[in-house]
Write an enzyme that holds these catalytic residues in place. Structure first.
Site, PDB file in Angstrom:
ATOM      1  N   SER A 134      87.329  67.841  41.676  1.00 50.50           N
ATOM      2  CA  SER A 134      87.473  66.401  41.905  1.00 50.50           C
ATOM      3  C   SER A 134      86.640  65.988  43.105  1.00 50.50           C
ATOM      4  O   SER A 134      86.859  66.480  44.220  1.00 50.50           O
ATOM      5  CB  SER A 134      88.940  66.052  42.139  1.00 50.50           C
TER       6      SER A 134
ATOM      7  N   HIS B 120      85.348  65.824  37.778  1.00 48.07           N
ATOM      8  CA  HIS B 120      86.444  64.854  37.707  1.00 48.07           C
ATOM      9  C   HIS B 120      86.187  63.734  38.713  1.00 48.07           C
ATOM     10  O   HIS B 120      85.971  63.982  39.899  1.00 48.07           O
ATOM     11  CB  HIS B 120      87.765  65.547  38.015  1.00 48.07           C
TER      12      HIS B 120
ATOM     13  N   ASP C  71      87.613  60.255  40.370  1.00 47.95           N
ATOM     14  CA  ASP C  71      88.794  59.427  40.614  1.00 47.95           C
ATOM     15  C   ASP C  71      88.372  58.019  41.018  1.00 47.95           C
ATOM     16  O   ASP C  71      87.913  57.795  42.143  1.00 47.95           O
ATOM     17  CB  ASP C  71      89.636  60.048  41.728  1.00 47.95           C
TER      18      ASP C  71
ATOM     19  N   MET D  21      89.520  54.493  42.096  1.00 45.87           N
ATOM     20  CA  MET D  21      90.683  53.819  42.661  1.00 45.87           C
ATOM     21  C   MET D  21      90.277  52.427  43.127  1.00 45.87           C
ATOM     22  O   MET D  21      89.212  52.268  43.729  1.00 45.87           O
ATOM     23  CB  MET D  21      91.241  54.618  43.845  1.00 45.87           C
TER      24      MET D  21
ATOM     25  N   HIS E 150      88.865  59.307  35.736  1.00 47.75           N
ATOM     26  CA  HIS E 150      90.306  59.047  35.828  1.00 47.75           C
ATOM     27  C   HIS E 150      90.479  57.691  36.506  1.00 47.75           C
ATOM     28  O   HIS E 150      90.226  57.553  37.697  1.00 47.75           O
ATOM     29  CB  HIS E 150      90.956  60.174  36.628  1.00 47.75           C
TER      30      HIS E 150
ATOM     31  N   MET F 239      92.450  55.053  38.127  1.00 48.19           N
ATOM     32  CA  MET F 239      93.668  54.641  38.825  1.00 48.19           C
ATOM     33  C   MET F 239      93.460  53.206  39.287  1.00 48.19           C
ATOM     34  O   MET F 239      93.291  52.918  40.482  1.00 48.19           O
ATOM     35  CB  MET F 239      93.937  55.595  39.995  1.00 48.19           C
TER      36      MET F 239
ATOM     37  N   MET G 233     100.000  64.001  35.979  1.00 49.18           N
ATOM     38  CA  MET G 233      99.831  63.956  37.426  1.00 49.18           C
ATOM     39  C   MET G 233     100.913  64.812  38.073  1.00 49.18           C
ATOM     40  O   MET G 233     102.106  64.549  37.896  1.00 49.18           O
ATOM     41  CB  MET G 233      99.917  62.520  37.937  1.00 49.18           C
TER      42      MET G 233
ATOM     43  N   ASP H 285      96.451  67.326  37.272  1.00 46.63           N
ATOM     44  CA  ASP H 285      95.735  66.879  38.466  1.00 46.63           C
ATOM     45  C   ASP H 285      96.728  66.748  39.616  1.00 46.63           C
ATOM     46  O   ASP H 285      97.691  65.990  39.528  1.00 46.63           O
ATOM     47  CB  ASP H 285      95.076  65.526  38.176  1.00 46.63           C
TER      48      ASP H 285
END
Length: 214
Positions: free
Chosen positions: A7, A32, A34, A36, A65, A67, A136, A175
């Site tokens: 990640s 990966h 993330d 956000m 991913h 979020m 998660m 994750d």
């Protein structure tokens, strides 16, 4: 097969290109990402323009991913920059069925993520549409957290759900807090995609760290 996805949340953001090239050379299977937005989770990371630049740094599949609130607004941009997996949070999607179809229509694989306290059963109706279930194992929004033990049961429940609906192609990803101490239990519960942040990017020997997780 076990697939390891470092990640970039735990990478050195001042030299992301070099960091990604390094973990690819050391044995990573995918990257990966993330995303956000500072609303669904407190932190703010990066968006599609940064991913477009990172796409040129690696040949590995990109696993986004989201979020974020309103994840549907990201889909077309992620498709254009060559993302393979797009995973959205069940908790952020009042129209999850529609969004999973949107991701597929854009030519990408569709995943659904569950926060630690969200039951696996909330995905029962859309389970046939899924290419990935992301469990998660920490509360989303921050790297470096400790693994939450009760999420191991959810990994098995996710596998049971996919089997019950006849979905033989979807994978289970985990994750949060995945490291050399927790990986064995995560794999034994049925996960095959392991996201690792600090366990890889924070390791003195990244090749050995990836091999240990696998």
């Amino acid at each position: 097969m076990i697939y390891i996805g470092p990640s970039v949340l735990s990478a050195d953001f001042s030299r992301l290109a070099e960091e990604i090239k390094d973990v690819e050379a050391k044995g990573a299977d995918y990257i990966h990402l993330d995303l956000m937005d500072g609303h669904f989770v407190p932190n703010l990371t990066f968006g599609v323009p940064v991913i477009a630049k990172l796409r040129n740094c690696t040949t590995l599949p990109l696993d986004a991913h989201l979020m974020v609130e309103h994840p549907e607004t990201y889909v077309d941009g992620l498709a254009k920059v060559g993302v393979t997996y797009v995973t959205v949070h069940q908790e952020a999607c009042p129209h999850l069925d529609r969004l999973l179809q949107q991701i597929h229509e854009a030519g990408m694989k569709a995943g659904a993520a569950l926060n630690p306290a969200t039951p696996v059963a909330t995905l029962q109706c859309v389970a046939p549409l899924l290419d990935m279930i992301l469990i998660m194992s920490v509360n989303p929004g921050f790297g470096g957290q400790r693994f939450i033990p009760y999420t191991l049961a959810k990994i098995k429940e996710a596998g049971d759900l996919l089997a019950a609906v006849g979905n033989k192609t979807a994978v289970i990803e985990v994750d949060g807090g995945v490291n050399a101490d927790t990986a064995a239990a995560v794999k034994a519960a049925g996960a095959t995609f392991l996201v690792a942040g600090s366990a890889v990017f924070g390791a003195a020997d990244r090749r050995a760290a990836i091999a240990a997780l696998r």
